[in-house]
Design a protein around this motif. Structure first.
Motif, mmCIF file in Angstrom:
data_model
loop_
_atom_site.group_PDB
_atom_site.id
_atom_site.type_symbol
_atom_site.label_atom_id
_atom_site.label_comp_id
_atom_site.label_asym_id
_atom_site.label_seq_id
_atom_site.Cartn_x
_atom_site.Cartn_y
_atom_site.Cartn_z
ATOM 1 N N LEU A 244 4.984 25.659 2.274
ATOM 2 C CA LEU A 244 5.093 26.731 1.293
ATOM 3 C C LEU A 244 5.187 28.071 1.980
ATOM 4 O O LEU A 244 4.646 28.251 3.073
ATOM 5 C CB LEU A 244 3.834 26.746 0.417
ATOM 6 C CG LEU A 244 3.585 25.564 -0.505
ATOM 7 C CD1 LEU A 244 2.095 25.368 -0.692
ATOM 8 C CD2 LEU A 244 4.248 25.828 -1.848
ATOM 9 N N ASP A 245 5.794 29.043 1.298
ATOM 10 C CA ASP A 245 5.768 30.383 1.868
ATOM 11 C C ASP A 245 4.415 31.049 1.626
ATOM 12 O O ASP A 245 3.994 31.909 2.379
ATOM 13 C CB ASP A 245 6.918 31.240 1.336
ATOM 14 C CG ASP A 245 6.688 31.759 -0.075
ATOM 15 O OD1 ASP A 245 5.889 31.162 -0.805
ATOM 16 O OD2 ASP A 245 7.331 32.745 -0.449
ATOM 17 N N GLY B 81 10.543 34.032 2.465
ATOM 18 C CA GLY B 81 11.298 33.115 1.630
ATOM 19 C C GLY B 81 12.148 32.164 2.452
ATOM 20 O O GLY B 81 12.520 32.443 3.590
ATOM 21 N N PHE B 82 12.490 31.027 1.846
ATOM 22 C CA PHE B 82 13.121 29.933 2.587
ATOM 23 C C PHE B 82 14.619 29.774 2.314
ATOM 24 O O PHE B 82 15.214 28.818 2.777
ATOM 25 C CB PHE B 82 12.412 28.620 2.269
ATOM 26 C CG PHE B 82 11.029 28.527 2.861
ATOM 27 C CD1 PHE B 82 10.798 28.839 4.185
ATOM 28 C CD2 PHE B 82 9.953 28.106 2.093
ATOM 29 C CE1 PHE B 82 9.533 28.725 4.747
ATOM 30 C CE2 PHE B 82 8.682 27.994 2.638
ATOM 31 C CZ PHE B 82 8.468 28.305 3.965
ATOM 32 N N TYR B 83 15.242 30.662 1.545
ATOM 33 C CA TYR B 83 16.692 30.611 1.411
ATOM 34 C C TYR B 83 17.276 31.270 2.659
ATOM 35 O O TYR B 83 17.865 32.352 2.615
ATOM 36 C CB TYR B 83 17.166 31.371 0.175
ATOM 37 C CG TYR B 83 16.901 30.716 -1.163
ATOM 38 C CD1 TYR B 83 15.991 29.669 -1.326
ATOM 39 C CD2 TYR B 83 17.575 31.158 -2.296
ATOM 40 C CE1 TYR B 83 15.762 29.106 -2.558
ATOM 41 C CE2 TYR B 83 17.355 30.599 -3.540
ATOM 42 C CZ TYR B 83 16.443 29.570 -3.674
ATOM 43 O OH TYR B 83 16.206 29.018 -4.921
ATOM 44 N N ALA C 34 9.968 32.475 9.725
ATOM 45 C CA ALA C 34 8.695 32.573 10.443
ATOM 46 C C ALA C 34 7.589 32.322 9.427
ATOM 47 O O ALA C 34 7.460 33.058 8.442
ATOM 48 C CB ALA C 34 8.547 33.950 11.077
ATOM 49 N N VAL C 35 6.807 31.252 9.647
ATOM 50 C CA VAL C 35 5.855 30.780 8.645
ATOM 51 C C VAL C 35 4.479 30.608 9.287
ATOM 52 O O VAL C 35 4.382 30.090 10.407
ATOM 53 C CB VAL C 35 6.298 29.410 8.072
ATOM 54 C CG1 VAL C 35 5.491 29.059 6.831
ATOM 55 C CG2 VAL C 35 7.779 29.394 7.773
ATOM 56 N N HIS D 177 0.494 26.918 6.525
ATOM 57 C CA HIS D 177 1.237 26.595 5.308
ATOM 58 C C HIS D 177 2.149 25.381 5.499
ATOM 59 O O HIS D 177 2.893 25.033 4.577
ATOM 60 C CB HIS D 177 2.098 27.780 4.875
ATOM 61 C CG HIS D 177 1.304 28.981 4.472
ATOM 62 N ND1 HIS D 177 1.891 30.189 4.153
ATOM 63 C CD2 HIS D 177 -0.025 29.173 4.340
ATOM 64 C CE1 HIS D 177 0.953 31.065 3.843
ATOM 65 N NE2 HIS D 177 -0.218 30.463 3.947
ATOM 66 N N MET D 178 2.112 24.752 6.670
ATOM 67 C CA MET D 178 3.060 23.687 6.974
ATOM 68 C C MET D 178 2.334 22.411 7.372
ATOM 69 O O MET D 178 1.222 22.452 7.907
ATOM 70 C CB MET D 178 3.993 24.115 8.112
ATOM 71 C CG MET D 178 4.709 25.442 7.899
ATOM 72 S SD MET D 178 5.856 25.441 6.483
ATOM 73 C CE MET D 178 7.206 24.462 7.146
#
Length: 306
Positions: A59-60, A66-68, A73-74, A78-79
């Motif tokens: 998730l962001d 945002g993921f579009y 960079a996350v 969240h992963m």
């Protein structure tokens, strides 16, 4: 960490963000996309449990851009790393709709085999997930959908009863739910619609029941008569995923469990269409027309099916 995005889920919040109607929308420029799956490119100093080349989803969380996008960079928090049996296309749609349905039913409503659960908009991404999660818990599931075709499709995911709400509008919907529960009302109502539907949810829940409100796709105020719920000692539970994360919720254990269950074949993750990132506008328009059955995924790279 830096992730090469391969597939990004399309959600109603993305369309609202684009239109400037989302409650947490900032000032443009904005990059939509709350969920995605991809491949780790680089990890930051001190990050453990991840390595370049690993397949991940997440998730962001309201903190990334945002993921579009081709790269994101996350925060590593969240992963999660994916099981081999889950492809990146299906993984890309687990973090929002599936995690929302999971948290609402398992953690908030605490659904058991003794419950009757009403799922509204049961042909949506959250709806098809919720039907399966409630059915797996052993509950009796009543799936509500906006057409005969969508209701029949929702029934394929384990609903015990389906209701075409176009044939039972407004008060008739309430009467049908009460009829199906012998006048007692449901133990749990998962309200994914909001607006006028929320008032009906309060009338459809039974004594000591739980109404979980997780969206307002109707984009209209809800008129509530307190007499519809307080005499029944019913509970109203609110859910908003990003806000939950901001206040300390760690989604990783739940995401891992969801991925493992999908890998084991316990859940079906319906994907209606996979379209190129450049076709995001058309994907949003389809979502806004409510034409889709199952999730729409944006393919950012050539590996979205892997």
């Amino acid at each position: 960490m830096l992730v090469r995005i391969v597939a990004a889920g399309v959600n109603r919040a993305d369309a609202l963000l684009r239109a400037g109607l989302y409650h947490r929308a900032g000032r443009p420029p904005l990059v939509p996309g709350a969920e995605a799956a991809g491949v780790v490119v680089e990890v930051g100093e001190g990050v453990t449990g991840f390595a370049p080349g690993q397949r991940v989803m997440g998730l962001d969380g309201g903190t990334s851009s945002g993921f579009y996008a081709e790269l994101a960079a996350v925060p590593a928090t969240h992963m999660v790393v994916l099981p081999d049996a889950v492809d990146l296309t299906r993984a890309a749609v687990l973090p929002v709709a599936w995690l929302s349905a999971w948290y609402c039913l398992r953690r908030l409503a605490r659904v058991t085999k003794d419950d009757t659960v009403v799922v509204k908009a049961a042909a949506s991404g959250v709806g098809t997930a919720a039907v399966q999660i409630a059915a797996e818990a052993g509950a009796r599931v009543i799936a509500l959908a906006g057409s005969a075709e969508k209701a029949a499709w929702a029934g394929e995911f384990g609903a015990d009863v389906t209701v075409d709400t176009s044939a039972h509008p407004d008060d008739a919907e309430v009467e049908e739910v009460l009829r199906l529960t012998d006048g007692r009302g449901a133990d749990v109502v998962l309200d994914t619609v909001g607006g006028g539907a929320f008032g009906r949810s309060l009338r459809e829940v039974g004594h000591g029941g739980r109404v979980v409100a997780l969206a307002n796709v109707a984009l209209e105020p809800s008129t509530v008569d307190t007499r519809d719920f307080y005499p029944k000692n019913a509970s109203i539970l609110g859910f908003q995923l990003t806000n939950l994360q901001i206040h300390g919720y760690d989604p990783r254990p739940d995401l891992r469990e969801l991925a493992e269950r999908v890998a084991a074949g316990g859940y079906r993750v319906p994907i209606e269409a996979v379209v190129a990132l450049e076709e995001a506008r058309a994907a949003h328009e389809r979502l806004e027309r409510r034409d889709n059955r199952g999730k729409i995924v944006l393919a950012v790279g050539p590996d979205s099916g892997k």
